[in-house]
Scaffold this active site. Structure first.
Site, PDB file in Angstrom:
ATOM      1  N   ASN A  56       0.785  -1.203  -0.109  1.00 22.26           N
ATOM      2  CA  ASN A  56      -0.017  -0.120   0.040  1.00 22.26           C
ATOM      3  C   ASN A  56       0.855   1.188   0.234  1.00 22.26           C
ATOM      4  O   ASN A  56       1.774   1.453   0.996  1.00 22.26           O
ATOM      5  CB  ASN A  56      -0.735   0.036   1.480  1.00 22.26           C
ATOM      6  CG  ASN A  56      -1.955   0.853   1.455  1.00 22.26           C
ATOM      7  OD1 ASN A  56      -2.631   0.829   2.452  1.00 22.26           O
ATOM      8  ND2 ASN A  56      -2.660   1.328   0.180  1.00 22.26           N
ATOM      9  N   CYS A  76      -5.186   5.546   8.100  1.00 24.46           N
ATOM     10  CA  CYS A  76      -4.517   4.753   7.388  1.00 24.46           C
ATOM     11  C   CYS A  76      -3.631   3.889   8.214  1.00 24.46           C
ATOM     12  O   CYS A  76      -2.815   4.369   8.491  1.00 24.46           O
ATOM     13  CB  CYS A  76      -4.015   5.580   6.214  1.00 24.46           C
ATOM     14  SG  CYS A  76      -3.268   4.454   5.046  1.00 24.46           S
ATOM     15  N   ASN A 106      -1.870   1.266   7.217  1.00 26.38           N
ATOM     16  CA  ASN A 106      -0.462   1.047   6.577  1.00 26.38           C
ATOM     17  C   ASN A 106       0.326   2.241   6.534  1.00 26.38           C
ATOM     18  O   ASN A 106       1.379   2.397   7.078  1.00 26.38           O
ATOM     19  CB  ASN A 106      -0.588   0.459   5.192  1.00 26.38           C
ATOM     20  CG  ASN A 106      -1.158  -0.874   5.178  1.00 26.38           C
ATOM     21  OD1 ASN A 106      -0.698  -1.758   5.959  1.00 26.38           O
ATOM     22  ND2 ASN A 106      -2.014  -1.300   4.293  1.00 26.38           N
ATOM     23  N   ASN A 126     -14.957   1.729   2.258  1.00 26.12           N
ATOM     24  CA  ASN A 126     -13.998   0.788   1.837  1.00 26.12           C
ATOM     25  C   ASN A 126     -14.670  -0.497   1.878  1.00 26.12           C
ATOM     26  O   ASN A 126     -15.275  -0.861   2.708  1.00 26.12           O
ATOM     27  CB  ASN A 126     -12.684   0.956   2.693  1.00 26.12           C
ATOM     28  CG  ASN A 126     -12.220   2.244   3.018  1.00 26.12           C
ATOM     29  OD1 ASN A 126     -11.410   2.879   2.175  1.00 26.12           O
ATOM     30  ND2 ASN A 126     -12.177   2.788   4.033  1.00 26.12           N
ATOM     31  N   CYS A 182      -4.841  -2.796   2.953  1.00 26.83           N
ATOM     32  CA  CYS A 182      -5.313  -1.806   3.695  1.00 26.83           C
ATOM     33  C   CYS A 182      -5.251  -2.137   5.130  1.00 26.83           C
ATOM     34  O   CYS A 182      -5.787  -3.301   5.536  1.00 26.83           O
ATOM     35  CB  CYS A 182      -6.673  -1.687   3.069  1.00 26.83           C
ATOM     36  SG  CYS A 182      -7.667  -0.403   4.190  1.00 26.83           S
TER      37      CYS A 182
END
Ligand SMILES: N[C@@H](CCC[C@H](N)C(=O)O)C(=O)O
Length: 291
Positions: free
Chosen positions: A18, A88, A90, A197, A224
């Site tokens: 990612n 987020c 990652n 998502n 993700c």
């Protein structure tokens, strides 16, 4: 106000593939409209990335100022289409790796401010990083179960909040959803007023699943982190396991196209994600990118 009259430093990094453009901007002076982010993340005409991580001191950013006492740095995360997201998973590991590599943070526990609140990243040498991801939110009632549709195929899905919104669908085969060139349709739309998502998941064995993801604002990506946490919780509940009820922490392995993440849910509901973070390149951008 953007003072980019001089070249602007950038880095490129990824966590389980990612990938992110990293923009160090400690004093928060870069203007970063959505169009500039989308240009930078463009894989043909820009640097390329699933998203962008602006590294700014919490005290210098209006959305993070209230967290400045707890976390010196704010992860100003943007999706590749320029939209803003709360968190987020990652990205926050890559963000911490950047701070470590730059000498702005040492090994140990590093608090990072995000739009979903402060997240603590455990940094240790070059090894994998662990992040306290907070607890999953599993809405009760009508919003709990949703339907995910791709073309003429549809699957029941579970609504899981990880600071950002996820819909987790179990499928027979990861190829069932096809190439995911457009966002899957999630119904009822009212369950996700800010979009979703979407994760597609298959069982791999006890405590082990594999997933694909279509990310809000970025399209299909190779991983993700928040999605892997949402998947772990949905998979564990589906298997009848709940650390809060069982009084035992639970660790699941989540395979993503770009690698593997380990997700632990503690008896108090707190989730820890462990995975790699790599910086792959560094350079400078012409100031015109920000005009
Ligand atoms: N790739 C990220 C999630 C990034 C944000 C997401 N696209 C959203 O809009 O919520 C992760 O690793 O968690």
């Amino acid at each position: 106000m953007n003072s980019a009259s001089r070249p602007v430093r950038f880095l490129k990094g990824h966590g389980t593939e990612n990938d992110f453009v990293i923009l160090p901007d400690a004093d928060g002076i870069l203007e970063l409209p959505a169009a500039a982010v989308a240009r930078l993340c463009d894989r043909r005409a820009g640097i390329g990335g699933d998203g962008l991580l602006r590294v700014v001191r919490s005290a210098a950013h209006p959305e993070a100022r209230a967290m400045a006492g707890e976390a010196e740095w704010f992860m100003d995360y943007r999706n590749s289409d320029g939209s803003v997201a709360e968190m987020c998973g990652n990205g926050v590991r890559v963000f911490a790796r950047y701070l470590q590599r730059s000498g702005l943070a040492g090994d140990g526990v590093l608090p990072v401010a995000t739009r979903a609140g402060v997240r603590e990243v455990r940094v240790s040498g070059e090894g994998d990083l662990s992040v306290g991801m907070g607890s999953a939110r599993l809405p009760d009632g009508p919003g709990e179960s949703v339907t995910v549709r791709v073309g003429d195929r549809s699957w029941p899905a579970r609504h899981v909040g990880m600071g950002n919104p996820h819909a987790v669908a179990f499928v027979d085969d990861l190829s069932d959803a096809g190439p995911l060139l457009a966002p899957p349709v999630v119904e009822p739309a009212a369950a996700y007023p800010q979009g979703a998502n979407v994760e597609f998941v298959v069982d791999r064995g006890p405590g082990h699943v594999a997933m694909r993801v279509h990310e809000r604002g970025s399209g299909e990506t190779r991983s993700c982190g928040t999605g892997a946490c949402a998947v772990m919780v949905a998979a564990a509940r589906r298997a009848g396991a709940d650390p809060a009820a069982d009084g035992q922490p639970l660790t699941w392995t989540v395979d993503v196209p770009g690698g593997r993440l380990l997700i632990t849910e503690a008896a108090d509901g707190r989730i820890t994600m462990t995975g790699p973070a790599v910086i792959v390149a560094e350079g400078t951008l012409d100031p015109d990118w920000f005009r």
